[in-house]
Every structure is written in structure tokens, then in C-alpha cells.
Design a protein around this motif. Sequence first.
Motif, short mmCIF file in Angstrom:
data_model
loop_
_atom_site.label_atom_id
_atom_site.label_comp_id
_atom_site.label_asym_id
_atom_site.label_seq_id
_atom_site.Cartn_x
_atom_site.Cartn_y
_atom_site.Cartn_z
N ASP A 245 54.74 40.04 -41.30
CA ASP A 245 54.05 38.98 -42.69
C ASP A 245 52.31 39.68 -42.92
OD1 ASP A 245 53.40 38.07 -44.97
OD2 ASP A 245 53.17 36.29 -44.05
N LEU A 246 52.22 41.57 -42.06
CA LEU A 246 50.66 41.52 -42.39
C LEU A 246 49.72 40.52 -43.46
CD1 LEU A 246 52.05 44.52 -40.02
CD2 LEU A 246 51.58 42.99 -39.11
N PRO A 247 49.08 41.02 -43.09
CA PRO A 247 47.97 41.33 -44.38
C PRO A 247 47.47 41.92 -45.12
CG PRO A 247 46.68 40.71 -42.42
CD PRO A 247 48.05 40.95 -42.08
N VAL A 248 47.59 42.72 -46.16
CA VAL A 248 47.16 43.88 -46.38
C VAL A 248 45.70 43.44 -47.83
CG1 VAL A 248 47.88 44.81 -48.72
CG2 VAL A 248 49.96 44.11 -47.15
N SER A 249 44.97 44.59 -47.16
CA SER A 249 43.31 44.15 -48.37
C SER A 249 42.68 45.18 -48.92
CB SER A 249 42.35 43.32 -47.06
OG SER A 249 42.25 44.91 -45.68
N VAL A 250 42.48 44.62 -49.76
CA VAL A 250 41.73 46.55 -50.22
C VAL A 250 39.92 46.37 -49.99
CG1 VAL A 250 40.67 46.59 -52.17
CG2 VAL A 250 42.33 45.58 -52.50
N GLU A 251 39.48 47.37 -49.67
CA GLU A 251 38.01 47.56 -48.72
C GLU A 251 37.77 48.78 -50.21
OE1 GLU A 251 37.99 48.38 -44.92
OE2 GLU A 251 39.90 46.91 -44.84
N MET A 252 36.18 48.77 -50.47
CA MET A 252 35.33 49.41 -51.12
C MET A 252 34.41 50.03 -50.16
SD MET A 252 36.96 49.42 -54.18
CE MET A 252 34.88 50.30 -54.78
N LEU A 253 34.60 51.27 -50.15
CA LEU A 253 34.02 52.30 -48.77
C LEU A 253 32.98 53.49 -49.42
CD1 LEU A 253 35.74 52.12 -46.13
CD2 LEU A 253 34.02 50.76 -46.61
N ASP A 254 32.46 53.73 -48.97
CA ASP A 254 31.62 54.76 -49.39
C ASP A 254 32.41 55.77 -48.92
OD1 ASP A 254 29.74 57.52 -49.53
OD2 ASP A 254 28.07 55.99 -49.36
N GLU A 255 32.33 56.94 -50.07
CA GLU A 255 33.36 57.86 -50.11
C GLU A 255 32.91 58.58 -49.04
OE1 GLU A 255 31.03 60.87 -53.91
OE2 GLU A 255 32.88 59.23 -54.54
N SER A 256 32.16 59.05 -48.46
CA SER A 256 32.01 59.82 -47.31
C SER A 256 33.00 59.96 -45.99
CB SER A 256 30.40 59.68 -46.76
OG SER A 256 29.75 58.62 -46.63
N ILE A 257 33.48 58.78 -46.23
CA ILE A 257 34.55 58.59 -45.07
C ILE A 257 35.58 59.78 -45.24
CG2 ILE A 257 36.25 57.09 -47.20
CD1 ILE A 257 36.36 55.42 -44.09
N LEU A 258 35.36 60.15 -46.60
CA LEU A 258 36.94 61.49 -46.52
C LEU A 258 36.17 62.53 -45.81
CD1 LEU A 258 38.28 60.55 -50.14
CD2 LEU A 258 39.42 59.98 -47.71
N ASP A 259 34.96 62.86 -45.73
CA ASP A 259 34.51 63.59 -45.42
C ASP A 259 34.42 63.26 -43.89
OD1 ASP A 259 33.51 65.18 -47.72
OD2 ASP A 259 31.83 63.51 -47.85
N GLU A 260 34.48 62.48 -43.58
CA GLU A 260 34.49 62.12 -41.91
C GLU A 260 36.16 62.60 -41.24
OE1 GLU A 260 32.47 58.55 -41.33
OE2 GLU A 260 30.43 59.77 -42.55
N GLN A 261 36.80 61.46 -41.95
CA GLN A 261 37.79 61.29 -42.01
C GLN A 261 39.13 62.06 -42.73
OE1 GLN A 261 38.69 57.42 -40.66
NE2 GLN A 261 37.03 57.33 -39.93
N PRO A 262 39.73 63.06 -42.89
CA PRO A 262 40.45 63.79 -44.24
C PRO A 262 41.30 63.11 -43.94
CG PRO A 262 39.29 65.26 -42.81
CD PRO A 262 38.49 64.62 -42.44
N GLU A 263 42.08 62.84 -42.39
CA GLU A 263 43.17 62.58 -42.50
C GLU A 263 44.17 61.49 -43.37
OE1 GLU A 263 41.47 60.64 -39.48
OE2 GLU A 263 40.89 62.63 -40.22
N LEU A 264 42.53 60.49 -43.88
CA LEU A 264 42.60 58.96 -44.06
C LEU A 264 43.83 59.12 -45.97
CD1 LEU A 264 40.13 57.21 -43.81
CD2 LEU A 264 41.85 56.56 -42.94
N VAL A 265 43.38 60.46 -46.57
CA VAL A 265 44.34 61.23 -47.41
C VAL A 265 46.34 61.45 -47.41
CG1 VAL A 265 44.00 62.80 -49.75
CG2 VAL A 265 41.81 61.79 -48.92
N LYS A 266 47.03 61.19 -47.34
CA LYS A 266 48.13 61.21 -47.18
C LYS A 266 48.54 62.08 -47.91
CE LYS A 266 47.54 57.87 -43.73
NZ LYS A 266 47.84 57.04 -43.25
N THR A 267 48.31 62.22 -49.65
CA THR A 267 48.93 63.12 -50.24
C THR A 267 48.20 64.62 -50.22
OG1 THR A 267 47.98 62.07 -52.05
CG2 THR A 267 49.61 61.39 -51.28
N MET A 268 48.78 65.87 -50.03
CA MET A 268 48.61 67.07 -50.08
C MET A 268 48.71 67.23 -51.54
SD MET A 268 52.29 68.68 -47.56
CE MET A 268 51.03 69.80 -47.73
N SER A 269 48.41 67.16 -52.99
CA SER A 269 48.88 67.20 -53.42
C SER A 269 47.79 66.25 -54.99
CB SER A 269 50.12 67.57 -54.49
OG SER A 269 50.95 66.06 -54.51
N VAL A 270 47.70 65.00 -54.48
CA VAL A 270 46.66 64.56 -55.32
C VAL A 270 45.82 64.04 -54.25
CG1 VAL A 270 46.76 62.51 -56.53
CG2 VAL A 270 48.82 63.30 -56.59
#
Length: 196
Positions: free
Chosen positions: A106-131
Amino acid sequence: MTQSGETVKVSDTRRCRESGRVLHILDEPAVSLNPGDSVTLELDWERRYAHMRMHTCLHLLCAVIPESVTGGGMTDQKGRLDFCLKDGLPDKQQLTDALNDLIAKDLPVSVEMLDESILDEQPELVKTMSVQPPRGAGQLRMIRVHETDFQPCGGTHVTRTGEIGPVRVARVESKGKQNKRVQIVFDRTTVKESEQ
């Protein structure tokens, strides 16, 4: 419902590639709607909630199989993800057990709005290869399943994993040399037994 009292069902929505606007696909395209007409929306909550439950479960599947996702699909009854896996097929029962363990926590699920630069710093956060998530607006919508999964996502989710209910991995199959498909369904058998 339209001004003229007609009722029409929206069977799907799509984003127009040219304009970026959301298109509503109607079951009855002959209905007389014009731009600017007022309509009243009635949400099919049962179907929407089933989508929320299944979508959140697919996030759990990404945590159980921490590999790149090559494709996916979902309805209100089942969901699937395709993973880039080199070493054979995962075990259905082990996957089912792992998913149901995370659901039961019964883990909590939350929505966060973050600066898109997080993907430059942590590209592994995107799990999908094609999208890739949309960029250019400055902010990204991120979904966090407490200490389990964290990734950009624009979909609908439940607020706790316990809301998903029991699931079962219905099928695991090879879709190519490294592409392995995992299909999940809601476990109606468990639900029926618990209701008795």
C-alpha cells in the motif's frame, strides 16, 4: 450531452501532431457538433479508475523488471510492457508474486513537478526507449511510487498501490531476440474468492 440533447460517447482521445490539441474521437461521428458548442461531460468513473489501477501497476512492473521498456499498451482490463531482456523469459509466478507484494505494501503514489533538466542529470529516469517525455515547457510531471519507481509520466494513477488490487501475470513471451513481452491482468479469481 450536447445542447440539442444528443448523447454521444467519446471512445478515444488523441493528440493532433500538427496543432498539439486533444482530439476527441466519437462513437457516432454523424452527431452535429460545431466548434464552440457547449457540451456536458459525464466521466465513466469505473473505466477511468480501472485505467488508473492498471497504469500504476505498470509502473510497479518497471520496478520489478528494471530494464529498458521497448513498448507497451493498456486497457481497463489488462496491460503489457515489452522489455529489452537478453537472458530468457522471466518467470510468470515470480513476477506475479513480486507485483502483488508491492501492491500489498500500500505504497503512496505521488505527482511531482520538477525542472526538466533532471533528465539531463539523470537520463535513466526515462524507462521507455522509443518515447521521450515532452520538453521545452521547463517542467516535467514525475510519478513517484514510494521507494519503488520514479519516472516522467502524464497518465492517471491511483494514490496508493493497495488500490490496484490483486493482479496476475497472464503471459510472458518473446517478441524478438531481446524483446520480451509481459502481460498483466486483474486477478478476478482472487477478488471473487475474497468476496465470498
